[in-house]
Design a protein around this motif. Structure first.
Motif, PDB file in Angstrom:
ATOM      1  N   ARG A 378       0.837  -1.201   0.000  1.00  0.00           N
ATOM      2  CA  ARG A 378       0.000   0.000   0.000  1.00  0.00           C
ATOM      3  C   ARG A 378       0.873   1.252   0.000  1.00  0.00           C
ATOM      4  NH1 ARG A 378      -5.101  -1.238   4.142  1.00  0.00           N
ATOM      5  NH2 ARG A 378      -6.229  -2.629   2.715  1.00  0.00           N
ATOM      6  N   THR A 398      -4.240  -2.198  -2.389  1.00  0.00           N
ATOM      7  CA  THR A 398      -4.965  -0.944  -2.588  1.00  0.00           C
ATOM      8  C   THR A 398      -4.128   0.231  -2.100  1.00  0.00           C
ATOM      9  OG1 THR A 398      -6.085  -1.305  -0.467  1.00  0.00           O
ATOM     10  CG2 THR A 398      -7.248  -1.974  -2.453  1.00  0.00           C
ATOM     11  N   GLY A 399      -4.138   1.291  -2.870  1.00  0.00           N
ATOM     12  CA  GLY A 399      -3.330   2.460  -2.550  1.00  0.00           C
ATOM     13  C   GLY A 399      -2.014   2.495  -3.283  1.00  0.00           C
ATOM     14  N   VAL A 464     -11.651  -2.112   2.613  1.00  0.00           N
ATOM     15  CA  VAL A 464     -11.861  -1.586   1.272  1.00  0.00           C
ATOM     16  C   VAL A 464     -12.971  -2.396   0.618  1.00  0.00           C
ATOM     17  CG1 VAL A 464      -9.486  -0.779   1.007  1.00  0.00           C
ATOM     18  CG2 VAL A 464     -10.077  -3.088   0.313  1.00  0.00           C
ATOM     19  N   GLN A 468     -12.665   0.167  -4.703  1.00  0.00           N
ATOM     20  CA  GLN A 468     -11.215   0.293  -4.608  1.00  0.00           C
ATOM     21  C   GLN A 468     -10.498  -0.898  -5.224  1.00  0.00           C
ATOM     22  OE1 GLN A 468     -13.213   0.573  -1.706  1.00  0.00           O
ATOM     23  NE2 GLN A 468     -13.332   2.806  -1.992  1.00  0.00           N
TER      24      GLN A 468
END
Length: 645
Positions: A378, A398-399, A464, A468
């Protein structure tokens, strides 16, 4: 009195608002009764040496008869208090000679009781070789202007070297510290030698500065070793070191090489916020706990070789190319920043030293030998990231940005869907095997009607949802496609479509309906068995409709046959064409089945069977010629996506 005619000196005035300079602080006199000899502007209180008991001068300033009398009275094991005293090499040798005990069989080994040398100065070499300090040894704020030799020395009490200055070499090879050893804020201007030393108590090197090379090879730290905020301006050698307690190098600065070859950490190894300016290799080392590198900075090309339970690299910064080779470890790279290619890979076999010797992994005995596991990416810019033979089944993506540019080499594995058949709402549910992200597991496990087998997220993992996860699947799909791995990309396309189908924030209801139909008919064009099943069902339904309503009971044409006289041949005349009549009687005969099958098979490939049909049969054939080729195409597409390279 100034000469006649000379004007008095006028003090220059400092401009208004400019602060007055602070005068240099005068050194404070020591707290003990001190000698006071030879005062100077730099030291107005004179010599800081403590009075020798029974005299009013320090040992350095005693007259010879008094000094000889004092030395004659010393016995092995006697306590010493020479704080602030200045020692020449002959004076120190005279003191140590008086403390040697011939009766022990080791006449060359001086034996000291409690020794207080705080603030002392050793003008020449300080030869404490093989000395035994039976009480506490206090060398705080001492200055060694020559080489300090404590090789083979034994410290049975606390060894205090805080704020000491070694202006030349410092020799502690094979020394034994039975209590804590305090070297906090010490300065080593020359080389430091601690090879084969044993620290049975706490080893405290916080804020120490090593300006020369320092050797800790084969040292054993039985309790915690603290090197927090230490500075290593030259190389540091920690080969074959054993840390039985925790090792703390937090915020340490390594300006030269940092050699940890075959080092063993039986607990955690802390390098948080450490700076490695020129270290081209760290390891191979073995850590039974966590190697904590979060916040560390690597200024040059570096290779990390770790066999550990866990590697924490959160918020690390890599300013050049780097390679991380791991065994056993679960690694967390959340919010790491790397400006050049970084490779993270699993090492299948134990590390081998440059001499060919294999690194032992006794500290990890009992741990299953598994591939290195990635815990989190992330916040990472993955444009320069290469993952090789890494287990990504628990990785959080995610991210992360530029995931479409990540390179996956070797056998990088992902999580899979729950195996077997499960019951949900009274109906069986079975998932086709595919790669999934750990975060999809976490999301599905949170659903009220979740089936068993989805992994539940730990409490510290943020939640999430599909919105996402869809772009993550899309980026990883492109990464697989760029790597010419179409079957792998198909799994991530499936995941992307699943997330879009379940996303109620960015996907409209109409789009969700279309996606649901696409999933139901063919698994987004990736499930050939599903499309073929629907095709078979559609063909069977078409055959039944044609047999029941589509094939007429009369032939499409009426014919008359006769002979033309005299002696003419046999001729056939088409008389007329009747409208098709709906069948009556038994409609499901083998003859009608054969005709219906012929019509249905031709409709699959957009062909007309030229069969006379009823009105209902005509519309049935038109519908089948539209739907069945689509289902066949979806099946072919699904097979192609699984075999294409």
């Amino acid at each position: 009195m100034r000469p006649r005619g000379q004007q008095p000196l006028v003090a220059l005035k400092r401009p208004s608002g400019m602060p007055q300079p602070s005068p240099e602080p005068s050194p404070a006199p020591p707290s003990w009764p001190h000698c006071g000899e030879n005062p100077s502007p730099e030291r107005p209180f004179g010599c800081p040496g403590i009075h020798v008991p029974g005299y009013t001068a320090c040992l350095a300033h005693l007259v010879d008869p008094d000094r000889n009398a004092y030395l004659t009275g010393l016995v092995p094991g006697a306590d010493l208090d020479h704080r602030g005293t200045s020692f020449t090499e002959p004076l120190l040798a005279a003191v140590l000679d008086a403390l040697r005990d011939p009766a022990t069989g080791h006449p060359g080994h001086p034996r000291l009781g409690a020794a207080r040398f705080e603030g002392a100065t050793f003008e020449d070499g300080a030869g404490f070789y093989s000395a035994t300090f039976e009480g506490d040894a206090g060398f705080e704020a001492t200055t060694f202007k020559g080489e300090a030799d404590f090789g083979l020395a034994t410290f049975r009490g606390e060894a205090g070297f805080e704020s000491v200055t070694f202006e030349s070499g410092a020799e502690f090879e094979s020394a034994t510290f039975e209590d804590q050893a305090v070297f906090g804020s010490a300065t080593f201007k020359g080389p430091g030698m601690f090879a084969s030393a044993t620290f049975k108590g706490l080893a405290w090197f916080q804020k120490a500065t090593f300006k020369g090379a320092v050797w800790f090879g084969s040292v054993t730290f039985k309790l915690n070793a603290i090197f927090r905020l230490a500075t290593f301006e030259d190389e540091i050698w920690l080969g074959s070191v054993t840390f039985k307690g925790e090792a703390g190098f937090e915020s340490a600065i390594f300006k030269g090489g940092a050699w940890f070859d075959s080092a063993t950490f039986q607990h955690d190894a802390g390098f948080e916020s450490a700076i490695f300016e020129k270290a081209d290799r760290v390891g191979p080392l073995v850590c039974a706990g966590r190697v904590k590198l979060s916040g560390a900075v690597f200024g040059g090309p570096v290779t990390l070789l770790f066999a550990a339970r866990r590697l924490e690299c959160r918020r690390t910064r890599w300013s050049s190319t780097a390679e991380v080779r791991l065994r056993y470890a679960t690694v967390d790279f959340a919010d790491a920043v790397f400006e050049y290619p970084l490779t993270i890979g699993a090492e299948p076999d134990p590390f081998v030293l440059q001499g060919g010797e294999q690194v032992t992994e006794e500290a990890l005995t009992g741990m299953p030998v598994t591939a290195a596991r990635m815990a989190s990416l992330r916040g990472v810019d993955a444009a320069h990231l290469v993952l090789s033979d890494v287990d990504l089944s628990g990785c959080l993506f995610t991210g992360a940005v530029h995931l479409d540019q990540v390179r996956l080499e070797g056998t990088c594995s992902f999580a899979t869907v729950p195996p077997g058949t499960h019951w949900q709402g009274g109906r069986p549910v079975r998932f086709t095997l595919r790669r999934t992200l750990a975060e999809e597991h976490h999301w599905r496990a949170r659903q009220p009607a979740a089936i068993p087998g989805w992994h539940v997220a730990s409490p510290d993992v943020g939640h999430v949802g599909p919105a996402q996860l869809a772009p993550v699947y899309r980026a990883l799909r492109k990464a697989f496609e760029d790597g010419k791995n179409e079957p792998g990309a198909a799994d991530f396309y499936y995941g992307e479509m699943e997330m879009r189908r379940h996303d109620r924030t960015q996907t409209t209801r109409t789009e969700r309906g279309l996606l649901h139909g696409y999933w139901l008919l063919s698994g987004y064009g990736l499930r050939a068995s599903r499309a073929l099943g629907w095709l078979a069902a559609a063909m069977l339904f078409t055959i039944l409709l044609l047999m029941g309503f589509g094939l007429p009971s009369n032939d499409s044409k009426q014919e008359a046959t006769g002979t033309v006289p005299p002696g003419g041949g046999r001729v056939t005349f088409e008389i007329g064409k009747d409208d098709p009549r709906n069948p009556t009687g038994n409609r499901f005969t083998s003859e009608r089945f054969e005709k219906a099958l012929n019509v249905t098979l031709n409709s699959v490939v957009f062909r007309s069977a030229d069969q006379y049909l009823t009105t209902a049969g005509t519309y049935t054939e038109m519908a089948s010629r539209l739907a069945e080729p689509v289902l066949l195409g979806l099946a072919v597409l699904a097979v192609r996506n699984r075999v294409k390279r």
